[in-house]
Design an enzyme around this catalytic site. Structure first.
Site, PDB file in Angstrom:
ATOM      1  N   HIS A  26      -1.099   1.366   7.471  1.00 18.35           N
ATOM      2  CA  HIS A  26      -1.621   1.363   6.099  1.00 18.35           C
ATOM      3  C   HIS A  26      -1.425   2.750   5.506  1.00 18.35           C
ATOM      4  CE1 HIS A  26      -4.024   0.213   2.734  1.00 18.35           C
ATOM      5  NE2 HIS A  26      -4.966   1.088   2.980  1.00 18.35           N
ATOM      6  N   CYS A  51       0.833  -1.212   0.000  1.00 10.61           N
ATOM      7  CA  CYS A  51       0.000   0.000   0.000  1.00 10.61           C
ATOM      8  C   CYS A  51       0.864   1.257   0.000  1.00 10.61           C
ATOM      9  CB  CYS A  51      -0.944  -0.006   1.196  1.00 10.61           C
ATOM     10  SG  CYS A  51      -0.113  -0.200   2.795  1.00 10.61           S
TER      11      CYS A  51
END
Length: 1151
Positions: free
Chosen positions: A451, A204
């Protein structure tokens, strides 16, 4: 009593949770540290919907079980528990998971979705607790989920870190059970006009950066113009892989994979599951592209877009002397700690530092002078990348921490403010340094993982978009800016006890930020009606863990140039052709998939396929159906019409074709079972498939029987009665170790094998009277079954039927068994079934294959090490030590295979449910059985009178004591005098934690994380007076850029005797003599009493012994006399890597 039921929620109030990834995600008991889903604002009350569970584990270090479960707790009406591996799940980290407690008794097909976090509580400083969050769809196959590498065991078991106090560990689990809503129907392209990037496992961080770079059109156009050719392969060319990726982002209708790009980087699967730092990747990728662009039409693009310059200066105050140095930058690292906003960070960046006192500047010709030191900017780039220092080093804990403080950034950034105070005198004031915000890269989570996603304004309009891996959504400005400032959020909180009482009243979950539940609040987050008495409605503040990490600004005067038009004419023709072809193939596959219910795949195997495959690609059964000719036929088409298709394809007229149906037998073999009947051939293809295929596969598998005459022209198929059996024949040559297909025959059920021997000899090319032996190949899974056939009894008596396989060989070969490794068919098939090519790698070079060996899976441990020793030229095979391969991490397992610790080679190659073909080896200096009976310790010996440290490996029987280690060490080292006594210390992070008693057993001493130090005991310590104290003395520095009292220990710690009434001045004399430090250096040192990392500076007149009276500290190492050294490192030298927080492995692009 009247009970008030909470009102039902409207449809748009449902909790929205993304569907869990089905591919390339974490393995069972292996979770990625990803952002949890964005919930809607309301959630119905259940039993309970969210809950915090605390688990205190006493006598933690004495746990001797591999797995340890907590007691059961209830959330959402379900039973849960925490599972830990105290010594790690085959890793040197604590492993921790959330487990469905009653998974074994739940009904078939059960599943439940939960967002949760797991934490190890720091009992000294709670803010240093380690917390990781994730989400998962639990089911029977994946009933536990969590983190295999939660935290290093070295940190957990270090008493000074605070995670293990009085041998007690505290674990918390915060669990929220959510309703699952399927997000697969969401179409990013349709909703936003943009598509996302697929996450390979932990990429990510890369996806957010790639989206940001792609949406800088000038950069995208430059990438398109990089020279590539039609012969290049994307997986081997970074420019082509990036061009392909950008093209697909521009023209594809669905999310785009990044595998080709990461392969072009030289990354393997392990790299894709290793989360890195986005700032570091940005630098490495920019440098790599800058290098690739050299000598091309786009050379210099990276510099033109991202390069700015600043001037470092030092200017003397009292004399006319000034030193300047011009430096370039591609991004700027701005302090977050102690800064309110971007402007405050720039103010700090150009802040003037005074060099005076002990820190005077040495100016040429003028000597030491008071001076001013600082930085000013010569020019800023068109695209300004600001890296926010959200991660900083905590010197006290020797680890990184995340700064979640509120930090504001404007939509427009004016770097000419206050009359250009950031600019140097030589800056071009005609350039207007007014910037507009283009993108905000966000990090959600903590220092141990999280993330990344990005908010981007592709055209600099008011419309923002959130690029979160595969999903792209429209967002407003508040979401992209204000909600990414970080800081604290106010919510109302209700404890678990209150929750049960309050369910009598209407209520609903609420959150001013829908992402709050993505980090799981410490307790249930509820909005409480202010009119209800008896509840604490005080707002609860908690830290927001999602905040901006990188900002990209575009200069107003350059935005027309930067946000330019990019269309197909900017893309090389060969690239357009290649990618359009890929897109067409993809669309064709999509169309075929959509129309699959209208078609049947018919796979036709022929004698030619059997002859081609048997003995090369396969040895068992007859054919690999995936490698035969397949036809895609409409289900409504009559089968007779399909035969016409076959006639065109193979040149076999319809009247000469006979088709056989295949059948899977109970022993898992797959053989032709029976021919199609005439009445079946007039049916449709779809009807025939349904009749023939009980497994309801989309395929219809057939064998095409074609009889050939002497002139090799096709003949009509012979009549087949119940007495006719179709047999297939393979010929084995033990001399060549070769098995091949030689043909098929119809035989009579009551006929005997002896009647067809001459025909078999003819098929094999043998003389008519050659004696041959026949074997029936019966099965091969899980083991080979191949039995000798008696040539004197009928085929029916040998239980032979249609589709059976007979292998045969010359009888004479069996008379020469000693000449051949595998003299008969059964031994050869057994060998083929169990043979395994193993790739051996040196443990010192775990990424490189060293050699390969063909072995048998049934080889014993001794067989394997003997073959490896022979390959390496090692006389004693017991000196070979092997280590298995971890299929998930693509690394060697932490623990090697013990001597004869695996029965067979297959046991060494299996890792959970996967089989590998890799083993690691090392050559020992003594036999492994002997080594396993010994304890090996690495001991660093510090010489008493010389500035020397020598590391010695001490090997002794495991039942030996520390005294034995010392005696052994005395035979290896030079002592200051013959009667010198030694002691063994445990040193960790430059602190002494333990003096080992001589009678302590060495079996449990761990030198993997701690340093063992041996030294002579000074004579003065042997005669301590009644009021003398032996204290710890450590070296340390303080970071001048930090606001808090943070220290970093370094160097060699030591003991010192302090006497009652002795002043610091007296102690300093002894320390200087002991360490032999010159006066000019020693005068710069400061002396402090430190307790729990906090320094209290001492004066020369202070009585030192008065400070060391407290007894209420955990461990003597937490109180010590500190020797503070001046920090002589440059002010910003460490910033380049300081955001590489928890990632041990740096980002590398290899190609």
């Amino acid at each position: 009593m009247t009970m008030v039921t909470p009102p039902p929620l409207e449809e748009d109030e449902e909790m929205l949770v993304p569907h869990p990834a089905l591919t390339e995600g974490p393995q069972p008991m292996e979770a990625l540290q990803t952002e949890t889903a964005t919930p809607a604002e309301n959630q119905p009350v259940e039993d309970p919907a969210a809950y915090r569970f605390t688990w205190r584990i006493e006598n933690f270090s004495r746990l001797n079980t591999k797995k340890h479960y907590s007691e059961i707790f209830f959330v959402g009406g379900y039973k849960w528990r925490v599972l830990i591996f105290p010594k790690g799940n085959n890793v040197d980290h604590l492993s921790m998971y959330l487990d469905v407690a009653d998974s074994a008794t739940l009904p078939y097909g059960w599943s439940r979705y939960a967002q949760f976090n797991l934490a190890i509580i720091n009992q000294i400083h709670s803010k240093y607790s380690i917390r990781k969050d994730t989400h998962h769809q639990f089911n029977a196959r994946e009933s536990d989920w969590g983190f295999t590498s939660f935290m290093p065991l070295s940190e957990l078991y270090d008493p000074s870190r605070g995670y293990l106090v009085n041998d007690t560990c505290i674990i918390e689990a915060e669990v929220a059970v959510r309703r699952v809503v399927d997000y697969w129907s969401y179409d990013s392209k349709k909703e936003t006009g943009y598509v996302g990037l697929k996450n390979q496992g932990a990429t990510c961080y890369m996806n957010s950066l790639l989206q940001t770079l792609y949406h800088i059109p000038y950069f995208r156009k430059a990438v398109y113009h990089m020279p590539t050719t039609e012969n290049d392969m994307p997986s081997g060319s970074i420019p082509l892989a990036l061009q392909s990726l950008f093209y697909k982002l521009q023209y594809s209708d669905c999310s785009v994979a990044t595998k080709e790009l990461t392969k072009s980087f030289g990354w393997d699967t392990y790299d894709s599951f290793m989360q890195h730092d986005v700032q570091e990747l940005n630098r490495v990728l920019s440098e790599k592209l800058e290098d690739k662009m050299k000598g091309t039409v786009v050379e210099g693009t990276i510099q033109q877009l991202f390069e700015g310059h600043h001037m470092n200066y030092i200017e003397c105050i009292n004399v006319d002397y000034k030193s300047t140095r011009k430096e370039s930058f591609y991004d700027l690292q701005l302090d977050v700690k102690g800064c309110r906003d971007v402007y405050a960070s720039f103010d700090k960046y150009v802040e003037v530092e005074r060099l005076e006192g002990d820190n005077k500047y040495h100016a040429e010709q003028y000597g030491l002078q008071d001076a001013k030191k600082g930085v000013l900017f010569i020019d800023f780039p068109p695209v300004l990348q600001l890296q926010l220092k959200r991660f900083e080093y905590d010197f006290m804990r020797d680890t990184m921490v995340k700064i979640n403080d509120r930090y504001e950034f404007p939509l427009q950034l004016d770097l000419d403010r206050d009359n250009g105070k950031y600019l140097s005198p030589e800056a071009d004031r005609r350039v207007r340094n007014l910037y507009t915000l283009h993108s905000v890269l966000v990090h959600s989570g903590g220092v141990h993982g999280g993330h990344y996603y990005a908010f981007i304004r592709p055209t600099l309009s008011d419309q923002w978009f959130k690029f979160d891996d595969e999903r792209v959504t429209k967002e407003d400005m508040k979401r992209a800016l204000e909600e990414q400032y970080g800081g604290e959020e106010e919510v109302y909180i209700m404890q678990w006890e209150q929750y049960q009482a309050f369910t009598l009243f209407p209520l609903c979950f609420t959150s001013s930020d829908p992402s709050l539940l993505s980090i799981l609040l410490p307790t249930c987050v509820l909005q409480l009606p202010q009119t209800n008495p008896g509840f604490n409605n005080t707002p609860f503040k908690f830290t927001k863990y999602s905040n901006a990490y990188m900002l990209v600004y575009i200069r107003e005067s350059d935005k027309e140039k930067i946000i330019c038009n990019v269309d197909e004419k900017d893309i090389a023709e060969h690239l357009r052709i290649r990618l359009k072809k890929e897109q067409e193939e993809k669309e064709q596959k999509k169309k075929e998939k959509a129309e699959a219910h209208l078609y049947t795949i018919i796979k036709v195997a022929r004698d030619e396929d059997l002859a081609e495959q048997i003995g090369t690609e396969i040895y068992f059964d007859l054919v690999d159906h995936d490698k035969v000719r397949s036809f895609r036929i409409q289900k409504q088409l009559p089968f007779n019409h399909f035969k016409e298709e076959v006639a065109k394809e193979f040149g076999i007229p319809v009247q000469f074709q006979r088709f056989w149906l295949w059948a899977k037998r109970q022993n898992h073999t797959y053989r032709p079972n029976r021919p199609l009947m005439p009445q079946e051939e007039i049916q449709s293809v779809g009807q025939l498939r349904e009749i023939s295929n009980k497994a309801h596969n989309a395929e219809l598998r057939l064998f095409l029987e074609v009889e050939l005459g002497l002139d090799l022209r096709p003949l009509p198929p012979p009549d087949k009665t119940k007495e006719d059996i179709l047999l297939f024949f393979k010929l084995y040559d033990p001399e060549k170790e070769e098995l091949r297909y030689v043909g098929r025959l119809f035989v009579k059920a009551f006929g005997k094998p002896s009647e067809i021997l001459s025909k078999l000899n003819e098929m094999a090319g043998f003389p008519q009277n050659e004696q041959i032996e026949l074997y029936e190949e019966i099965k091969f899974e899980p083991s080979v079954m191949c039995e000798h056939i008696d040539k004197r009894i009928p085929f029916r008596s040998s239980q032979l039927e249609d589709g059976d396989i007979i292998c045969y060989e010359k009888s004479s070969m069996l008379d020469s068994e000693d000449q051949y490794r595998y003299p008969d068919v059964p031994t050869f098939l057994e060998y083929v079934h169990n043979r395994q090519v193993v790739h051996f790698r040196s443990l010192e070079k775990p990424k490189e294959d060293d050699f390969c060996l063909e072995l048998s899976k049934l080889f014993t441990y001794d067989d394997v090490v003997e073959r490896v020793a022979r390959q390496l030229g090692v006389d004693d095979s017991s000196k070979i030590r092997l280590t298995s391969h971890n299929c998930y991490s693509q690394q060697p397992k932490p623990q090697p295979i013990k001597y004869r610790g695996a029965e067979h080679l297959l046991d060494m190659l299996v890792h959970y449910n996967q089989t590998t073909d890799i083993l690691y080896y090392e050559v020992l200096d003594i036999p492994l059985p002997e080594l396993q009976g010994l304890k090996t310790l690495k001991v660093a010996f510090h010489h008493a009178t010389k500035d020397e440290v020598a590391v010695h490996c001490i090997r002794l029987p495991k039942n030996s004591t520390v005294g034995d280690v010392i005696n052994e060490l005395k035979t290896k080292v030079e002592l200051s005098h013959p009667n010198a006594e030694l002691r063994l210390l445990e040193v960790f992070y430059h602190k002494i934690y333990k003096i080992f008693p001589p009678n302590e057993k060495i079996e449990n001493i761990n030198d993997q994380y701690w340093t063992l130090r041996a030294e002579e005991i000074p004579e003065e310590e042997k005669n301590l007076g009644p009021h003398d104290r032996l204290i710890h003395v450590y070296h340390f520095t303080r970071d001048p850029t930090q606001n808090q009292m943070q220290v970093q220990n370094f160097g060699d710690p030591f003991f010192l005797i302090i006497r009652e009434g002795e002043t610091l001045a007296d102690v300093k004399v002894r320390i200087q003599k002991k360490l032999q430090v010159p006066d000019d250096e020693f005068s710069k040192w400061k002396f402090a009493f430190l307790s729990l990392g906090r320094p209290e500076y001492l004066q020369d007149s202070d009585i030192v012994s008065n400070r060391f009276q407290r007894r209420d500290v955990y461990g003597a190492w937490e109180q010590y006399l500190g020797l503070e050294h001046p920090d002589t490192t440059p002010r910003r030298t460490y910033t380049a890597n300081q955001n590489r927080h928890t990632f041990e492995k740096p980002v590398k692009i290899y190609n």
